[in-house]
Design a protein around this motif. Structure first.
Motif, PDB file in Angstrom:
ATOM      1  N   VAL A 220       5.922 -27.867 -87.931  1.00  0.00           N
ATOM      2  CA  VAL A 220       6.393 -29.200 -88.409  1.00  0.00           C
ATOM      3  C   VAL A 220       6.826 -29.891 -86.911  1.00  0.00           C
ATOM      4  O   VAL A 220       6.954 -29.101 -85.983  1.00  0.00           O
ATOM      5  CB  VAL A 220       7.279 -29.261 -89.307  1.00  0.00           C
TER       6      VAL A 220
ATOM      7  N   LEU B 283      11.650 -29.235 -94.292  1.00  0.00           N
ATOM      8  CA  LEU B 283      10.675 -28.360 -94.897  1.00  0.00           C
ATOM      9  C   LEU B 283      11.585 -27.440 -95.716  1.00  0.00           C
ATOM     10  O   LEU B 283      12.829 -27.331 -95.684  1.00  0.00           O
ATOM     11  CB  LEU B 283      10.548 -27.329 -93.747  1.00  0.00           C
TER      12      LEU B 283
ATOM     13  N   VAL C 255       8.961 -20.254 -88.918  1.00  0.00           N
ATOM     14  CA  VAL C 255       9.092 -21.751 -88.775  1.00  0.00           C
ATOM     15  C   VAL C 255       8.852 -22.001 -87.453  1.00  0.00           C
ATOM     16  O   VAL C 255       9.603 -21.541 -86.438  1.00  0.00           O
ATOM     17  CB  VAL C 255      10.469 -22.272 -89.461  1.00  0.00           C
TER      18      VAL C 255
END
Length: 126
Positions: free
Chosen positions: A12, A18, A122
């Motif tokens: 991202v 998220l 992530v």
């Protein structure tokens, strides 16, 4: 025995949001306190957030994520969530969920937890 499977990690942009999910097996999910940890490359695994049963379901956060991340759980779905807002590049890590049957106030310690998932990546780009 509890099996934990994380999902929702992805690449991202900084400032994005998220939501991570952690699905648990077993019929006794509601009896476990749950935590989220993260591990960045070359660093130790660190506490992110916890939701602790014996304190009445209160939530606790690392200072670095307080006000940006929210931990929650849905016992009917055997799932714990980590909503992450205003993401920063320094949030980049593998995120792990963990389950604990312990009491005491050490929910930010890795040793407090009995079961771990395998993690979800992530990555936050600047």
């Amino acid at each position: 025995q509890v099996q934990l499977i994380e999902s929702g990690g992805k690449l991202v942009q900084a400032g994005d949001s998220l939501r991570l999910s952690c699905a648990a097996s077993g019929r006794t999910f509601s009896s476990y306190s749950m935590g989220w940890f993260r591990q960045a490359p070359g660093k130790e695994r660190e506490f992110v957030a916890a939701i602790v049963n014996w304190t009445g379901g209160r939530t606790y956060y690392a200072d670095s994520v307080k006000g940006r991340f929210t931990i929650s759980r849905d016992n009917a779905k055997n799932t714990v969530y980590l909503q992450m807002n205003s993401l920063k590049p320094e949030d980049t890590a593998v995120y792990y969920c963990a389950a604990s049957r312990e009491y005491g106030r050490r929910w930010s310690d890795r040793e407090y937890y009995n079961y771990w998932g395998q993690g979800t990546q992530v990555t936050v780009s600047s």
